[in-house]
Design a protein around this motif. Structure first.
Motif, PDB file in Angstrom:
ATOM      1  N   LEU A   1       0.973  13.633  -1.205  1.00  0.00           N
ATOM      2  CA  LEU A   1      -0.199  13.491  -0.340  1.00  0.00           C
ATOM      3  C   LEU A   1      -0.808  12.094  -0.421  1.00  0.00           C
ATOM      4  O   LEU A   1      -1.385  11.604   0.554  1.00  0.00           O
ATOM      5  CB  LEU A   1      -1.249  14.547  -0.686  1.00  0.00           C
ATOM      6  CG  LEU A   1      -0.839  15.995  -0.414  1.00  0.00           C
ATOM      7  CD1 LEU A   1      -1.924  16.951  -0.888  1.00  0.00           C
ATOM      8  CD2 LEU A   1      -0.535  16.217   1.052  1.00  0.00           C
ATOM      9  N   GLU A   2      -0.688  11.431  -1.569  1.00  0.00           N
ATOM     10  CA  GLU A   2      -1.262  10.095  -1.752  1.00  0.00           C
ATOM     11  C   GLU A   2      -0.262   8.977  -1.477  1.00  0.00           C
ATOM     12  O   GLU A   2      -0.611   7.804  -1.540  1.00  0.00           O
ATOM     13  CB  GLU A   2      -1.803   9.965  -3.180  1.00  0.00           C
ATOM     14  CG  GLU A   2      -2.969  10.885  -3.447  1.00  0.00           C
ATOM     15  CD  GLU A   2      -3.380  10.919  -4.907  1.00  0.00           C
ATOM     16  OE1 GLU A   2      -2.731  10.222  -5.734  1.00  0.00           O
ATOM     17  OE2 GLU A   2      -4.322  11.651  -5.233  1.00  0.00           O
ATOM     18  N   GLY A   3       0.999   9.345  -1.183  1.00  0.00           N
ATOM     19  CA  GLY A   3       2.014   8.337  -0.892  1.00  0.00           C
ATOM     20  C   GLY A   3       2.518   7.602  -2.113  1.00  0.00           C
ATOM     21  O   GLY A   3       3.043   6.507  -2.019  1.00  0.00           O
ATOM     22  N   ARG A   4       2.399   8.205  -3.298  1.00  0.00           N
ATOM     23  CA  ARG A   4       2.841   7.569  -4.541  1.00  0.00           C
ATOM     24  C   ARG A   4       4.236   8.012  -4.960  1.00  0.00           C
ATOM     25  O   ARG A   4       4.745   7.577  -5.982  1.00  0.00           O
ATOM     26  CB  ARG A   4       1.865   7.887  -5.685  1.00  0.00           C
ATOM     27  CG  ARG A   4       0.495   7.302  -5.529  1.00  0.00           C
ATOM     28  CD  ARG A   4      -0.392   7.599  -6.744  1.00  0.00           C
ATOM     29  NE  ARG A   4      -0.767   9.011  -6.801  1.00  0.00           N
ATOM     30  CZ  ARG A   4      -0.324   9.890  -7.706  1.00  0.00           C
ATOM     31  NH1 ARG A   4       0.511   9.524  -8.638  1.00  0.00           N
ATOM     32  NH2 ARG A   4      -0.722  11.150  -7.682  1.00  0.00           N
ATOM     33  N   HIS A   5       4.869   8.864  -4.186  1.00  0.00           N
ATOM     34  CA  HIS A   5       6.193   9.379  -4.550  1.00  0.00           C
ATOM     35  C   HIS A   5       7.261   8.313  -4.306  1.00  0.00           C
ATOM     36  O   HIS A   5       7.020   7.307  -3.637  1.00  0.00           O
ATOM     37  CB  HIS A   5       6.512  10.647  -3.754  1.00  0.00           C
ATOM     38  CG  HIS A   5       6.519  10.415  -2.275  1.00  0.00           C
ATOM     39  ND1 HIS A   5       7.617   9.961  -1.606  1.00  0.00           N
ATOM     40  CD2 HIS A   5       5.537  10.543  -1.356  1.00  0.00           C
ATOM     41  CE1 HIS A   5       7.330   9.838  -0.328  1.00  0.00           C
ATOM     42  NE2 HIS A   5       6.071  10.180  -0.150  1.00  0.00           N
TER      43      HIS A   5
ATOM     44  N   ILE B   1       2.371   7.005   3.208  1.00  0.00           N
ATOM     45  CA  ILE B   1       2.343   8.459   3.254  1.00  0.00           C
ATOM     46  C   ILE B   1       3.409   8.925   4.228  1.00  0.00           C
ATOM     47  O   ILE B   1       3.446   8.491   5.382  1.00  0.00           O
ATOM     48  CB  ILE B   1       0.942   8.960   3.642  1.00  0.00           C
ATOM     49  CG1 ILE B   1      -0.051   8.536   2.557  1.00  0.00           C
ATOM     50  CG2 ILE B   1       0.937  10.463   3.850  1.00  0.00           C
ATOM     51  CD1 ILE B   1      -1.493   8.822   2.878  1.00  0.00           C
TER      52      ILE B   1
ATOM     53  N   GLU C   1       0.335  16.094  -5.276  1.00  0.00           N
ATOM     54  CA  GLU C   1      -0.626  14.989  -5.165  1.00  0.00           C
ATOM     55  C   GLU C   1       0.072  13.676  -4.868  1.00  0.00           C
ATOM     56  O   GLU C   1      -0.402  12.888  -4.043  1.00  0.00           O
ATOM     57  CB  GLU C   1      -1.451  14.871  -6.448  1.00  0.00           C
ATOM     58  CG  GLU C   1      -2.463  15.960  -6.619  1.00  0.00           C
ATOM     59  CD  GLU C   1      -3.184  15.900  -7.960  1.00  0.00           C
ATOM     60  OE1 GLU C   1      -2.988  14.914  -8.712  1.00  0.00           O
ATOM     61  OE2 GLU C   1      -3.938  16.831  -8.252  1.00  0.00           O
ATOM     62  N   SER C   2       1.191  13.417  -5.523  1.00  0.00           N
ATOM     63  CA  SER C   2       1.890  12.147  -5.292  1.00  0.00           C
ATOM     64  C   SER C   2       2.405  12.066  -3.855  1.00  0.00           C
ATOM     65  O   SER C   2       2.391  10.984  -3.254  1.00  0.00           O
ATOM     66  CB  SER C   2       3.037  11.960  -6.286  1.00  0.00           C
ATOM     67  OG  SER C   2       4.106  12.837  -6.007  1.00  0.00           O
TER      68      SER C   2
ATOM     69  N   VAL D   1       4.200  15.607   4.266  1.00  0.00           N
ATOM     70  CA  VAL D   1       2.841  16.165   4.311  1.00  0.00           C
ATOM     71  C   VAL D   1       2.802  17.359   5.265  1.00  0.00           C
ATOM     72  O   VAL D   1       2.209  18.396   4.954  1.00  0.00           O
ATOM     73  CB  VAL D   1       1.817  15.085   4.721  1.00  0.00           C
ATOM     74  CG1 VAL D   1       0.452  15.688   4.972  1.00  0.00           C
ATOM     75  CG2 VAL D   1       1.736  14.005   3.648  1.00  0.00           C
TER      76      VAL D   1
ATOM     77  N   GLU E   1       1.071  17.744  -9.706  1.00  0.00           N
ATOM     78  CA  GLU E   1       1.239  16.288  -9.755  1.00  0.00           C
ATOM     79  C   GLU E   1       2.182  15.815  -8.653  1.00  0.00           C
ATOM     80  O   GLU E   1       1.981  14.748  -8.072  1.00  0.00           O
ATOM     81  CB  GLU E   1       1.790  15.839 -11.120  1.00  0.00           C
ATOM     82  CG  GLU E   1       0.879  16.120 -12.282  1.00  0.00           C
ATOM     83  CD  GLU E   1       0.989  17.556 -12.801  1.00  0.00           C
ATOM     84  OE1 GLU E   1       2.037  18.207 -12.590  1.00  0.00           O
ATOM     85  OE2 GLU E   1       0.019  18.025 -13.397  1.00  0.00           O
TER      86      GLU E   1
ATOM     87  N   ARG F   1       0.850  -1.185   0.000  1.00  0.00           N
ATOM     88  CA  ARG F   1       0.000   0.000   0.000  1.00  0.00           C
ATOM     89  C   ARG F   1       0.887   1.236   0.000  1.00  0.00           C
ATOM     90  O   ARG F   1       2.016   1.203   0.494  1.00  0.00           O
ATOM     91  CB  ARG F   1      -0.877   0.014   1.244  1.00  0.00           C
ATOM     92  CG  ARG F   1      -1.923  -1.059   1.244  1.00  0.00           C
ATOM     93  CD  ARG F   1      -2.862  -0.893   2.393  1.00  0.00           C
ATOM     94  NE  ARG F   1      -2.128  -0.678   3.626  1.00  0.00           N
ATOM     95  CZ  ARG F   1      -2.618  -0.913   4.822  1.00  0.00           C
ATOM     96  NH1 ARG F   1      -3.826  -1.356   4.966  1.00  0.00           N
ATOM     97  NH2 ARG F   1      -1.901  -0.691   5.900  1.00  0.00           N
ATOM     98  N   PRO F   2       0.380   2.328  -0.526  1.00  0.00           N
ATOM     99  CA  PRO F   2       1.186   3.550  -0.507  1.00  0.00           C
ATOM    100  C   PRO F   2       1.501   3.943   0.933  1.00  0.00           C
ATOM    101  O   PRO F   2       0.661   3.798   1.815  1.00  0.00           O
ATOM    102  CB  PRO F   2       0.283   4.600  -1.152  1.00  0.00           C
ATOM    103  CG  PRO F   2      -0.883   3.889  -1.706  1.00  0.00           C
ATOM    104  CD  PRO F   2      -0.923   2.517  -1.134  1.00  0.00           C
TER     105      PRO F   2
END
Length: 131
Positions: free
Chosen positions: A104-108, A46, A101-102, A51, A98, A43-44
């Motif tokens: 904040l969503e833990g996709r970085h 965060i 957002e990445s 943040v 982008e 799971r991503p």
């Protein structure tokens, strides 16, 4: 058995995979025949530090834009923060949407840490890279 049932029976097959379900640390793990765990994609995660820094940056920008403080130095003194740190964190408000957002969503990328974000970079979104 009728001819139709025999045809259906001959066209179906059963696949069995020996799996073991174990509970470890309150979580259920499915173990493959080789003994390795079969896990779901991670799971991503965060990063609360990133943040929090983003939240501070946008909050400080809003405070400055409201006219409550005339300069970053005044605001930094009121927040008991170093002026240089406040200025560097506020640069995060210039990140491409982008990228924000990445984070904040833990996709970085997992190797993206706060010091890397505080480095000077282009203000042009299409030129921003965080690799």
């Amino acid at each position: 058995m009728s001819t139709e049932q025999r045809e259906r029976a001959s066209s179906t097959f059963t696949v069995s995979v020996p799996l073991t379900i174990r509970t470890r640390g309150g979580r259920k793990l499915v173990l493959s025949p080789a003994g390795g765990a079969i896990t779901a994609p991670a799971r991503p995660r965060i990063d609360n530090t990133l943040v929090k820094a983003l939240a501070r940056a946008f909050r400080w920008r809003k405070i400055l834009e409201s006219g409550r403080f005339a300069t970053v130095a005044e605001m930094a003194a009121a927040e008991n923060m170093d002026r240089s740190y406040v200025s560097r964190v506020m640069r995060m408000t210039l990140l491409a949407p982008e990228i924000v957002e990445s984070i904040l969503e833990g996709r970085h990328s997992p190797d993206l840490l706060l010091p890397k974000l505080l480095e000077p970079r282009s203000e042009i979104w299409s030129e921003q890279r965080l690799s």
